[in-house]
Each structure stands twice: as C-alpha cells, then as structure tokens.
Design a protein around this motif. Structure first.
Motif, PDB file in Angstrom:
ATOM      1  N   SER A 107      -1.287 -12.952  -4.051  1.00  0.00           N
ATOM      2  CA  SER A 107      -1.949 -11.759  -3.515  1.00  0.00           C
ATOM      3  C   SER A 107      -3.455 -11.932  -3.615  1.00  0.00           C
ATOM      4  O   SER A 107      -3.947 -12.748  -4.408  1.00  0.00           O
ATOM      5  CB  SER A 107      -1.535 -10.528  -4.337  1.00  0.00           C
ATOM      6  OG  SER A 107      -2.121  -9.362  -3.785  1.00  0.00           O
TER       7      SER A 107
ATOM      8  N   THR B 285      -6.650   3.076  -8.631  1.00  0.00           N
ATOM      9  CA  THR B 285      -5.786   2.157  -7.873  1.00  0.00           C
ATOM     10  C   THR B 285      -5.549   2.645  -6.444  1.00  0.00           C
ATOM     11  O   THR B 285      -5.740   3.827  -6.134  1.00  0.00           O
ATOM     12  CB  THR B 285      -4.381   2.040  -8.531  1.00  0.00           C
ATOM     13  OG1 THR B 285      -3.724   3.318  -8.416  1.00  0.00           O
ATOM     14  CG2 THR B 285      -4.451   1.618  -9.980  1.00  0.00           C
ATOM     15  N   GLY B 286      -5.048   1.716  -5.641  1.00  0.00           N
ATOM     16  CA  GLY B 286      -4.684   2.055  -4.270  1.00  0.00           C
ATOM     17  C   GLY B 286      -3.507   3.020  -4.232  1.00  0.00           C
ATOM     18  O   GLY B 286      -3.453   3.921  -3.392  1.00  0.00           O
ATOM     19  N   VAL B 287      -2.563   2.817  -5.130  1.00  0.00           N
ATOM     20  CA  VAL B 287      -1.410   3.734  -5.164  1.00  0.00           C
ATOM     21  C   VAL B 287      -1.900   5.144  -5.462  1.00  0.00           C
ATOM     22  O   VAL B 287      -1.490   6.114  -4.807  1.00  0.00           O
ATOM     23  CB  VAL B 287      -0.365   3.274  -6.212  1.00  0.00           C
ATOM     24  CG1 VAL B 287       0.699   4.350  -6.415  1.00  0.00           C
ATOM     25  CG2 VAL B 287       0.294   1.964  -5.786  1.00  0.00           C
TER      26      VAL B 287
ATOM     27  N   HIS C 209       3.607   0.032   2.608  1.00  0.00           N
ATOM     28  CA  HIS C 209       3.434  -0.005   1.151  1.00  0.00           C
ATOM     29  C   HIS C 209       3.937   1.288   0.533  1.00  0.00           C
ATOM     30  O   HIS C 209       4.567   1.292  -0.528  1.00  0.00           O
ATOM     31  CB  HIS C 209       1.959  -0.227   0.802  1.00  0.00           C
ATOM     32  CG  HIS C 209       1.756  -0.676  -0.611  1.00  0.00           C
ATOM     33  ND1 HIS C 209       1.618   0.201  -1.658  1.00  0.00           N
ATOM     34  CD2 HIS C 209       1.698  -1.922  -1.157  1.00  0.00           C
ATOM     35  CE1 HIS C 209       1.467  -0.483  -2.778  1.00  0.00           C
ATOM     36  NE2 HIS C 209       1.510  -1.773  -2.509  1.00  0.00           N
TER      37      HIS C 209
ATOM     38  N   GLU D 173      -1.058   2.199   8.077  1.00  0.00           N
ATOM     39  CA  GLU D 173      -1.536   1.174   7.126  1.00  0.00           C
ATOM     40  C   GLU D 173      -2.328   0.119   7.894  1.00  0.00           C
ATOM     41  O   GLU D 173      -1.810  -0.493   8.828  1.00  0.00           O
ATOM     42  CB  GLU D 173      -0.306   0.551   6.446  1.00  0.00           C
ATOM     43  CG  GLU D 173      -0.615  -0.419   5.332  1.00  0.00           C
ATOM     44  CD  GLU D 173       0.673  -0.877   4.629  1.00  0.00           C
ATOM     45  OE1 GLU D 173       1.552  -0.046   4.307  1.00  0.00           O
ATOM     46  OE2 GLU D 173       0.800  -2.102   4.418  1.00  0.00           O
TER      47      GLU D 173
ATOM     48  N   ASN E  97       0.472  -4.801   5.424  1.00  0.00           N
ATOM     49  CA  ASN E  97       0.760  -5.847   4.451  1.00  0.00           C
ATOM     50  C   ASN E  97       2.026  -6.638   4.814  1.00  0.00           C
ATOM     51  O   ASN E  97       1.962  -7.832   5.152  1.00  0.00           O
ATOM     52  CB  ASN E  97       0.863  -5.151   3.076  1.00  0.00           C
ATOM     53  CG  ASN E  97       1.093  -6.092   1.931  1.00  0.00           C
ATOM     54  OD1 ASN E  97       1.415  -7.257   2.126  1.00  0.00           O
ATOM     55  ND2 ASN E  97       0.936  -5.594   0.722  1.00  0.00           N
TER      56      ASN E  97
ATOM     57  N   ASP F 146      -3.845   4.369   4.941  1.00  0.00           N
ATOM     58  CA  ASP F 146      -3.832   3.455   3.805  1.00  0.00           C
ATOM     59  C   ASP F 146      -4.587   2.211   4.274  1.00  0.00           C
ATOM     60  O   ASP F 146      -4.009   1.287   4.845  1.00  0.00           O
ATOM     61  CB  ASP F 146      -2.394   3.117   3.399  1.00  0.00           C
ATOM     62  CG  ASP F 146      -2.342   2.058   2.296  1.00  0.00           C
ATOM     63  OD1 ASP F 146      -3.418   1.555   1.896  1.00  0.00           O
ATOM     64  OD2 ASP F 146      -1.230   1.730   1.842  1.00  0.00           O
TER      65      ASP F 146
ATOM     66  N   ARG G 170      -6.673  -2.773   2.941  1.00  0.00           N
ATOM     67  CA  ARG G 170      -7.394  -3.952   3.457  1.00  0.00           C
ATOM     68  C   ARG G 170      -8.133  -3.614   4.751  1.00  0.00           C
ATOM     69  O   ARG G 170      -8.188  -4.418   5.681  1.00  0.00           O
ATOM     70  CB  ARG G 170      -6.417  -5.116   3.674  1.00  0.00           C
ATOM     71  CG  ARG G 170      -5.758  -5.589   2.384  1.00  0.00           C
ATOM     72  CD  ARG G 170      -4.885  -6.819   2.567  1.00  0.00           C
ATOM     73  NE  ARG G 170      -4.330  -7.243   1.293  1.00  0.00           N
ATOM     74  CZ  ARG G 170      -3.238  -6.726   0.734  1.00  0.00           C
ATOM     75  NH1 ARG G 170      -2.555  -5.753   1.351  1.00  0.00           N
ATOM     76  NH2 ARG G 170      -2.814  -7.152  -0.442  1.00  0.00           N
TER      77      ARG G 170
ATOM     78  N   LYS H  18      -8.976  -5.938  -3.890  1.00  0.00           N
ATOM     79  CA  LYS H  18      -8.186  -6.953  -3.159  1.00  0.00           C
ATOM     80  C   LYS H  18      -9.169  -8.014  -2.659  1.00  0.00           C
ATOM     81  O   LYS H  18      -9.860  -8.610  -3.467  1.00  0.00           O
ATOM     82  CB  LYS H  18      -7.379  -6.274  -2.060  1.00  0.00           C
ATOM     83  CG  LYS H  18      -6.415  -5.252  -2.657  1.00  0.00           C
ATOM     84  CD  LYS H  18      -5.216  -4.964  -1.837  1.00  0.00           C
ATOM     85  CE  LYS H  18      -4.156  -4.304  -2.696  1.00  0.00           C
ATOM     86  NZ  LYS H  18      -4.600  -3.070  -3.367  1.00  0.00           N
TER      87      LYS H  18
ATOM     88  N   ARG I 190       5.298 -14.776   1.299  1.00  0.00           N
ATOM     89  CA  ARG I 190       3.968 -14.315   1.680  1.00  0.00           C
ATOM     90  C   ARG I 190       2.920 -15.144   0.952  1.00  0.00           C
ATOM     91  O   ARG I 190       3.001 -15.334  -0.275  1.00  0.00           O
ATOM     92  CB  ARG I 190       3.792 -12.839   1.293  1.00  0.00           C
ATOM     93  CG  ARG I 190       2.444 -12.272   1.704  1.00  0.00           C
ATOM     94  CD  ARG I 190       2.251 -10.843   1.222  1.00  0.00           C
ATOM     95  NE  ARG I 190       1.932 -10.800  -0.202  1.00  0.00           N
ATOM     96  CZ  ARG I 190       1.328  -9.776  -0.812  1.00  0.00           C
ATOM     97  NH1 ARG I 190       1.014  -8.694  -0.120  1.00  0.00           N
ATOM     98  NH2 ARG I 190       1.058  -9.817  -2.102  1.00  0.00           N
TER      99      ARG I 190
HETATM  100  N1  TLP Z   1      -0.427  -4.280  -2.598  1.00  0.00           N
HETATM  101  C1  TLP Z   1      -0.011  -5.291  -3.557  1.00  0.00           C
HETATM  102  C2  TLP Z   1       1.410  -5.052  -4.041  1.00  0.00           C
HETATM  103  O1  TLP Z   1       1.551  -3.754  -4.481  1.00  0.00           O
HETATM  104  C3  TLP Z   1       2.466  -5.343  -3.023  1.00  0.00           C
HETATM  105  C4  TLP Z   1      -0.175  -6.642  -2.915  1.00  0.00           C
HETATM  106  O2  TLP Z   1      -0.122  -7.629  -3.666  1.00  0.00           O
HETATM  107  O3  TLP Z   1      -0.358  -6.736  -1.695  1.00  0.00           O
HETATM  108  N2  TLP Z   1      -1.667  -0.192  -0.014  1.00  0.00           N
HETATM  109  C5  TLP Z   1      -1.448  -1.449   0.390  1.00  0.00           C
HETATM  110  C6  TLP Z   1      -1.329  -1.743   1.836  1.00  0.00           C
HETATM  111  C7  TLP Z   1      -1.341  -2.487  -0.552  1.00  0.00           C
HETATM  112  O4  TLP Z   1      -1.100  -3.716  -0.129  1.00  0.00           O
HETATM  113  C8  TLP Z   1      -1.466  -2.178  -1.926  1.00  0.00           C
HETATM  114  C9  TLP Z   1      -1.282  -3.236  -2.983  1.00  0.00           C
HETATM  115  C10 TLP Z   1      -1.720  -0.845  -2.296  1.00  0.00           C
HETATM  116  C11 TLP Z   1      -1.807   0.127  -1.310  1.00  0.00           C
HETATM  117  C12 TLP Z   1      -1.813  -0.421  -3.736  1.00  0.00           C
HETATM  118  O5  TLP Z   1      -2.934  -0.902  -4.379  1.00  0.00           O
HETATM  119  P1  TLP Z   1      -2.974  -0.973  -5.999  1.00  0.00           P
HETATM  120  O6  TLP Z   1      -2.253  -2.212  -6.377  1.00  0.00           O
HETATM  121  O7  TLP Z   1      -4.432  -0.982  -6.312  1.00  0.00           O
HETATM  122  O8  TLP Z   1      -2.329   0.255  -6.528  1.00  0.00           O
END
Ligand code: TLP
Length: 342
Positions: free
Chosen positions: A6, A57-59, A83, A135, A139, A168, A171, A199, A317
């Motif tokens: 990643s 975090t992104g979540v 995601h 998104e 991803n 979302d 990226r 990221k 991936r």
């Molecule tokens: N993605 C991570 C994993 O959780 C799969 C990765 O390695 O790609 N939206 C999208 C589109 C993302 O790809 C991710 C993280 C998140 C949200 C969440 O971001 P975090 O990890 O900061 O909570």
C-alpha cells in the motif's frame, strides 16, 4: 524488501521529520494549535471550500461525514467494492445506523442508470435514500479515476433528488495529477470531501475533511464524540503541511512506476493485467493459472523480497509510492516473473 502492499507504508522523510520537530503546537480541542489551523486553512483553500477539519484517519473522515449527512434508518448509495463497504469494519451501520445500498460499477466507477435505479421511492416501507458516496480514485477498481463528466452527471442527478454528496477522496490528489483537473473542481460537486495525507502524500498520520463552515462546525463536535479530538496535533499537522507543499506533483512518478510495472507483468504468461487501465498508482492483476493458493503466492513473493496484498482469489494489488523508485519496480517485476513462471 520492496513493499508494494500500500501507499500507507511510506516512512516520513528526514525533511518531513524536521518540519514535525519544529512545529508550533497548542491544544487543538480548544482550536488553539496554530499548525493544525494552518493545515486546515491550506486544505480548505486548496479544495475551494470554506473550512476543513484534521482527523486521525480516512475511515474516521468517511464515517464522520456519513454521520453528518444521515439519520438512523437512512440508506446510503455506495459502489459495491468501495472502501466504505469492504474495509471500514461495518462502521457505517454500527456508528450511524444506516443501511448501505451497493451498486456495481465498472472498475469501481458508477454510472447514472444503475444509481438512479437504486433510489427508493418515497414510501412508508422504504428507507429514505439520503446520501451518495463516490470514491476518487477507486482503490479496488485499480486506482481508477472518475471522469469529471461522470461525476457531474451523478452529482447533479443526486442533488435534484435531494441526496447529499460525499467524496471519499483518500487518493484525490492522484486523480488531480493524472487528469490535470484541480482538486477544487472535483470538490465543487460534493458537500463533503475527504482526502488522506498518509497515503501517497507521505505523511505518517492524518486525513482532512473539507466542507462549508457550518458543516465543519458540526463535524468538529462529531469528531469529539467519535474520540478523534486530538491535543498537540500540530506535530502531525506539520507533516501534512509538508506533504501538501512537497509531495503532490511527484505523484506522477508513482503513476509512471505503476504503468511500468503493469507493462512488465503483462509479459508474464500466467498474469492478466491491462496496462492501459492503470490510471494512477495502483495495479490490480490476476494470476490466471497457478497450482498455488493466493496465500502461498503471497508467501512466495515475500520470500523473494516483494510484499503485495491480495484483493480476491488470485487477485493481487501492487501500490507504488514515494519509497519505491524505478529500480525497485524493475526488481519487483523480475521477482514476480520468476515466482510465477516456475
Ligand atoms: N485504504 C487502505 C486499506 O484500508 C485497504 C489501503 O491500503 O489502500 N478510503 C480509501 C479509498 C482507502 O483506500 C482507505 C485506506 C481509506 C479510505 C481509509 O484510510 P485510513 O487507513 O487512513 O483509515
């Protein structure tokens, strides 16, 4: 080890660490951290919105946004491999008590007709459909970039039907660099947009949500409620500012490396990948013939010095990022070729 699992695995550079060490800080729960405030102003300006909020975090950025736009029992339209549905631990249902309606996309990208079909008529039997989430880049779709016209079509229809819009954009800057379309242009079609600093931009922690001042005030209260109110967070925000100032345009190198990796992988007879469909820094490929399981293949790649993630049965991936260069990509391609042609 060449770590292509990643773009979250990047290490803060020396210069970024120095910016973090120098950061002026204060208690951000009181709104008194000057570096966090500077990051928030910078992010809001960059995306052409009134205000921004720094979150861990992104979540959390996605989940706060869902909570903002919905009430328990509502339905949210998402793409079926997003995601939000695959990797957020079921949090939309747990934290906002909403139901997710999954619509299949092409490499993760939704089109108007199936989304229109997912809208529930207003009827006492139906959950109210109140939010559409997209998104950018997608991803699981393989780092795919939504064409602006598709976004315009989906979002103007959603607005006419009273839906709120969340992007979302974990990226988003990969899409900006790949398309030449500004972050502000993409963001103008949504009520809330989040993007990740941790990221491809290379910061160790953090995501931003941008929106109107009124929404950001509400999100600030929700962030506290979700346990995301941080104190001397300026140390982290300094990394985010450094990332925005130095690491956006270099994403092109990651995209070139991903394309190059895909071109190499295409030469392996047991691999299916379409290099023309590598828009940004993510390469999703399939091993079409192998006597080995997905886990065995991952292990074999690892033993030869390459880390990847699996996305499904013999689907893998590889994500390029600022800690892998062109030579690493050549080496990784060679390793994958040798493992897969044994
Ligand atoms: N993605 C991570 C994993 O959780 C799969 C990765 O390695 O790609 N939206 C999208 C589109 C993302 O790809 C991710 C993280 C998140 C949200 C969440 O971001 P975090 O990890 O900061 O909570």
């Amino acid at each position: 080890m060449i770590d292509l699992r990643s773009d979250t695995v990047t290490q803060p550079s020396q210069a970024m660490r120095e910016a973090m060490a120098r950061a002026e800080v204060g208690d951000d729960v009181y709104g008194e951290d000057p570096t966090v405030n500077r990051l928030q102003t910078t992010a809001a300006q960059l995306l052409g919105k009134e205000a921004a909020l720094f979150v861990p975090t992104g979540v959390m950025a996605n989940q706060l946004s869902i909570r903002l736009h919905t009430r328990p029992g509502d339905e949210v339209i998402v793409e079926s491999s997003s995601h939000l549905i695959r990797y957020e631990g079921g949090s939309a249902s747990a934290l906002s008590q909403v139901q997710l309606s999954c619509v299949s996309g092409d490499r993760g990208l939704l089109s108007l007709k199936p989304v229109q079909a997912a809208l529930r008529p207003k009827d006492v039997h139906n959950p109210p459909t109140t939010l559409l989430c997209l998104e950018q880049t997608h991803n699981v779709g393989g780092g795919t970039v939504y064409p602006l016209e598709t976004i315009k079509g989906l979002t103007s229809w959603a607005r006419e039907n009273g839906l709120a819009l969340h992007l979302d954009g974990a990226r988003l800057f990969n899409a900006v660099v790949a398309s030449g379309i500004s972050a502000a242009e993409y963001a103008s079609h949504f009520d809330t947009v989040c993007f990740c600093l941790s990221k491809g931009l290379g910061a160790p922690v953090g995501s931003m949500i941008v929106s109107t001042q009124d929404n950001i005030d509400k999100l600030r209260r929700l962030r506290k409620m979700f346990g995301g109110g941080m104190r001397q967070a300026g140390i982290l925000a300094a990394a985010g500012l450094y990332a925005l100032e130095h690491n956006i345009s270099r994403l092109k190198e990651d995209h070139d490396n991903a394309k190059n990796l895909a071109l190499h992988l295409q030469q392996i007879p047991t691999v299916f990948v379409d290099p023309d469909r590598v828009d940004t820094n993510i390469v999703v490929f399939e091993v079409v013939r192998s006597e080995h399981s997905t886990a065995e293949l991952l292990q074999a790649f690892k033993e030869s010095g390459v880390l990847l993630n699996a996305m499904g049965e013999r689907m893998f991936r590889a994500v390029t990022h600022l800690d892998v260069d062109g030579a690493d990509i050549e080496k990784a391609a060679h390793v994958l070729g040798s493992v897969l042609t044994v």
